[in-house]
Design a protein around this motif. Structure first.
Motif, PDB file in Angstrom:
ATOM      1  N   LEU A 141       0.818  -1.201   0.000  1.00 38.67           N
ATOM      2  CA  LEU A 141       0.000   0.000   0.000  1.00 38.67           C
ATOM      3  C   LEU A 141       0.859   1.261   0.000  1.00 38.67           C
ATOM      4  O   LEU A 141       0.606   2.208  -0.754  1.00 38.67           O
ATOM      5  CB  LEU A 141      -0.936  -0.001   1.217  1.00 38.67           C
ATOM      6  N   LEU A 142       1.892   1.279   0.828  1.00 39.42           N
ATOM      7  CA  LEU A 142       2.782   2.434   0.875  1.00 39.42           C
ATOM      8  C   LEU A 142       3.525   2.623  -0.447  1.00 39.42           C
ATOM      9  O   LEU A 142       3.685   3.744  -0.928  1.00 39.42           O
ATOM     10  CB  LEU A 142       3.769   2.304   2.031  1.00 39.42           C
ATOM     11  N   SER A 143       3.971   1.523  -1.031  1.00 40.15           N
ATOM     12  CA  SER A 143       4.673   1.616  -2.310  1.00 40.15           C
ATOM     13  C   SER A 143       3.765   2.197  -3.381  1.00 40.15           C
ATOM     14  O   SER A 143       4.166   3.087  -4.138  1.00 40.15           O
ATOM     15  CB  SER A 143       5.169   0.241  -2.755  1.00 40.15           C
ATOM     16  N   ARG A 144       2.536   1.718  -3.429  1.00 42.29           N
ATOM     17  CA  ARG A 144       1.598   2.233  -4.436  1.00 42.29           C
ATOM     18  C   ARG A 144       1.238   3.694  -4.170  1.00 42.29           C
ATOM     19  O   ARG A 144       1.076   4.479  -5.103  1.00 42.29           O
ATOM     20  CB  ARG A 144       0.343   1.373  -4.483  1.00 42.29           C
ATOM     21  N   SER A 145       1.123   4.054  -2.910  1.00 43.06           N
ATOM     22  CA  SER A 145       0.844   5.449  -2.563  1.00 43.06           C
ATOM     23  C   SER A 145       1.990   6.350  -2.992  1.00 43.06           C
ATOM     24  O   SER A 145       1.769   7.451  -3.519  1.00 43.06           O
ATOM     25  CB  SER A 145       0.624   5.596  -1.057  1.00 43.06           C
ATOM     26  N   GLU A 146       3.217   5.894  -2.771  1.00 47.13           N
ATOM     27  CA  GLU A 146       4.382   6.675  -3.193  1.00 47.13           C
ATOM     28  C   GLU A 146       4.411   6.827  -4.711  1.00 47.13           C
ATOM     29  O   GLU A 146       4.680   7.914  -5.229  1.00 47.13           O
ATOM     30  CB  GLU A 146       5.669   6.015  -2.717  1.00 47.13           C
ATOM     31  N   GLU A 147       4.122   5.737  -5.418  1.00 53.45           N
ATOM     32  CA  GLU A 147       4.110   5.797  -6.884  1.00 53.45           C
ATOM     33  C   GLU A 147       3.037   6.763  -7.381  1.00 53.45           C
ATOM     34  O   GLU A 147       3.278   7.558  -8.289  1.00 53.45           O
ATOM     35  CB  GLU A 147       3.879   4.404  -7.464  1.00 53.45           C
ATOM     36  N   ALA A 148       1.864   6.699  -6.771  1.00 49.74           N
ATOM     37  CA  ALA A 148       0.774   7.596  -7.178  1.00 49.74           C
ATOM     38  C   ALA A 148       1.137   9.054  -6.883  1.00 49.74           C
ATOM     39  O   ALA A 148       0.878   9.942  -7.695  1.00 49.74           O
ATOM     40  CB  ALA A 148      -0.519   7.208  -6.465  1.00 49.74           C
ATOM     41  N   ALA A 149       1.747   9.295  -5.740  1.00 52.62           N
ATOM     42  CA  ALA A 149       2.142  10.665  -5.395  1.00 52.62           C
ATOM     43  C   ALA A 149       3.194  11.181  -6.372  1.00 52.62           C
ATOM     44  O   ALA A 149       3.140  12.331  -6.802  1.00 52.62           O
ATOM     45  CB  ALA A 149       2.681  10.712  -3.969  1.00 52.62           C
ATOM     46  N   GLN A 150       4.132  10.323  -6.749  1.00 54.43           N
ATOM     47  CA  GLN A 150       5.162  10.744  -7.705  1.00 54.43           C
ATOM     48  C   GLN A 150       4.557  11.002  -9.085  1.00 54.43           C
ATOM     49  O   GLN A 150       4.987  11.897  -9.797  1.00 54.43           O
ATOM     50  CB  GLN A 150       6.267   9.694  -7.795  1.00 54.43           C
ATOM     51  N   LEU A 151       3.568  10.217  -9.437  1.00 55.13           N
ATOM     52  CA  LEU A 151       2.947  10.372 -10.754  1.00 55.13           C
ATOM     53  C   LEU A 151       2.086  11.631 -10.813  1.00 55.13           C
ATOM     54  O   LEU A 151       2.176  12.403 -11.761  1.00 55.13           O
ATOM     55  CB  LEU A 151       2.094   9.137 -11.080  1.00 55.13           C
ATOM     56  N   TYR A 152       1.272  11.828  -9.785  1.00 53.25           N
ATOM     57  CA  TYR A 152       0.310  12.927  -9.818  1.00 53.25           C
ATOM     58  C   TYR A 152       0.800  14.208  -9.134  1.00 53.25           C
ATOM     59  O   TYR A 152       0.243  15.270  -9.363  1.00 53.25           O
ATOM     60  CB  TYR A 152      -1.014  12.493  -9.181  1.00 53.25           C
ATOM     61  N   LEU A 153       1.794  14.088  -8.299  1.00 52.24           N
ATOM     62  CA  LEU A 153       2.331  15.254  -7.584  1.00 52.24           C
ATOM     63  C   LEU A 153       3.848  15.303  -7.753  1.00 52.24           C
ATOM     64  O   LEU A 153       4.598  15.066  -6.810  1.00 52.24           O
ATOM     65  CB  LEU A 153       1.989  15.178  -6.093  1.00 52.24           C
ATOM     66  N   PRO A 154       4.319  15.593  -8.952  1.00 52.80           N
ATOM     67  CA  PRO A 154       5.777  15.584  -9.152  1.00 52.80           C
ATOM     68  C   PRO A 154       6.448  16.691  -8.334  1.00 52.80           C
ATOM     69  O   PRO A 154       5.923  17.790  -8.191  1.00 52.80           O
ATOM     70  CB  PRO A 154       5.935  15.834 -10.645  1.00 52.80           C
ATOM     71  N   LEU A 155       7.608  16.362  -7.783  1.00 59.22           N
ATOM     72  CA  LEU A 155       8.369  17.305  -6.979  1.00 59.22           C
ATOM     73  C   LEU A 155       9.481  17.919  -7.817  1.00 59.22           C
ATOM     74  O   LEU A 155       9.963  17.315  -8.776  1.00 59.22           O
ATOM     75  CB  LEU A 155       9.000  16.582  -5.779  1.00 59.22           C
ATOM     76  N   SER A 156       9.900  19.089  -7.395  1.00 56.80           N
ATOM     77  CA  SER A 156      11.048  19.697  -8.061  1.00 56.80           C
ATOM     78  C   SER A 156      12.299  18.878  -7.720  1.00 56.80           C
ATOM     79  O   SER A 156      12.302  18.083  -6.781  1.00 56.80           O
ATOM     80  CB  SER A 156      11.219  21.145  -7.603  1.00 56.80           C
ATOM     81  N   ASP A 157      13.363  19.083  -8.479  1.00 55.35           N
ATOM     82  CA  ASP A 157      14.603  18.343  -8.236  1.00 55.35           C
ATOM     83  C   ASP A 157      15.141  18.601  -6.830  1.00 55.35           C
ATOM     84  O   ASP A 157      15.625  17.691  -6.162  1.00 55.35           O
ATOM     85  CB  ASP A 157      15.661  18.726  -9.282  1.00 55.35           C
ATOM     86  N   GLU A 158      15.025  19.841  -6.385  1.00 57.65           N
ATOM     87  CA  GLU A 158      15.524  20.190  -5.052  1.00 57.65           C
ATOM     88  C   GLU A 158      14.734  19.468  -3.962  1.00 57.65           C
ATOM     89  O   GLU A 158      15.308  18.899  -3.034  1.00 57.65           O
ATOM     90  CB  GLU A 158      15.425  21.700  -4.844  1.00 57.65           C
ATOM     91  N   LEU A 159      13.409  19.445  -4.074  1.00 55.83           N
ATOM     92  CA  LEU A 159      12.579  18.750  -3.077  1.00 55.83           C
ATOM     93  C   LEU A 159      12.799  17.242  -3.131  1.00 55.83           C
ATOM     94  O   LEU A 159      12.790  16.572  -2.101  1.00 55.83           O
ATOM     95  CB  LEU A 159      11.108  19.086  -3.285  1.00 55.83           C
ATOM     96  N   THR A 160      12.995  16.702  -4.322  1.00 52.84           N
ATOM     97  CA  THR A 160      13.266  15.276  -4.457  1.00 52.84           C
ATOM     98  C   THR A 160      14.559  14.918  -3.739  1.00 52.84           C
ATOM     99  O   THR A 160      14.631  13.908  -3.024  1.00 52.84           O
ATOM    100  CB  THR A 160      13.353  14.887  -5.949  1.00 52.84           C
ATOM    101  N   TRP A 161      15.586  15.750  -3.917  1.00 54.76           N
ATOM    102  CA  TRP A 161      16.867  15.501  -3.261  1.00 54.76           C
ATOM    103  C   TRP A 161      16.724  15.581  -1.737  1.00 54.76           C
ATOM    104  O   TRP A 161      17.235  14.727  -1.015  1.00 54.76           O
ATOM    105  CB  TRP A 161      17.906  16.522  -3.750  1.00 54.76           C
ATOM    106  N   GLU A 162      15.983  16.605  -1.226  1.00 51.30           N
ATOM    107  CA  GLU A 162      15.775  16.740   0.219  1.00 51.30           C
ATOM    108  C   GLU A 162      15.024  15.544   0.781  1.00 51.30           C
ATOM    109  O   GLU A 162      15.358  15.028   1.848  1.00 51.30           O
ATOM    110  CB  GLU A 162      15.010  18.027   0.526  1.00 51.30           C
ATOM    111  N   LEU A 163      14.018  15.088   0.057  1.00 55.19           N
ATOM    112  CA  LEU A 163      13.253  13.923   0.510  1.00 55.19           C
ATOM    113  C   LEU A 163      14.138  12.682   0.548  1.00 55.19           C
ATOM    114  O   LEU A 163      14.077  11.892   1.492  1.00 55.19           O
ATOM    115  CB  LEU A 163      12.043  13.694  -0.399  1.00 55.19           C
TER     116      LEU A 163
END
Length: 114
Positions: free
Chosen positions: A79-101
């Motif tokens: 469930l968590l993996s699918r939630s993360e995938e959905a968030a990445q697909l529908y809520l893309p982060l900037s490169d800076e936020l991706t690196w911080e995460l």
């Protein structure tokens, strides 16, 4: 009557002063007793909470080792993996936020590898 009750020989100010002193001493004693009891209740409450934490942690650990717990953990991971995938697909982060995460998640990923 004045011999039997010496208070009658005192002025009103003296009687009031003695009554105030007695009242203050009684209130101080009451405050000490209440504070002691509050401390005792706080100590007892914290020991009960700590005991409950230990019990819950023990029960959760036992549940994780059971077949049902393994299935629940596996399902939650999926469930968590699918939630993360959905968030990445529908809520893309900037490169800076991706690196911080990624930096924040690194300690958790390292602990999973061990």
């Amino acid at each position: 009557l004045e011999k039997r009750f010496p208070v009658l020989q005192q002025s009103a100010e003296e009687v009031i002063g003695h009554l105030k002193d007695a009242l203050y001493l009684t209130l101080d004693d009451l405050q000490l007793r209440v504070n002691k009891e509050m401390d005792r209740v706080a100590d007892r409450t914290s020991s009960v909470v700590e005991g409950s934490r230990v019990l819950v942690a023990t029960q959760l650990h036992a549940l994780q080792r059971s077949a049902l717990g393994g299935a629940l953990a596996s399902g939650l991971d999926e469930l968590l993996s699918r939630s993360e995938e959905a968030a990445q697909l529908y809520l893309p982060l900037s490169d800076e936020l991706t690196w911080e995460l990624a930096q924040r998640m690194q300690p958790y990923e390292d602990s999973e590898d061990e």
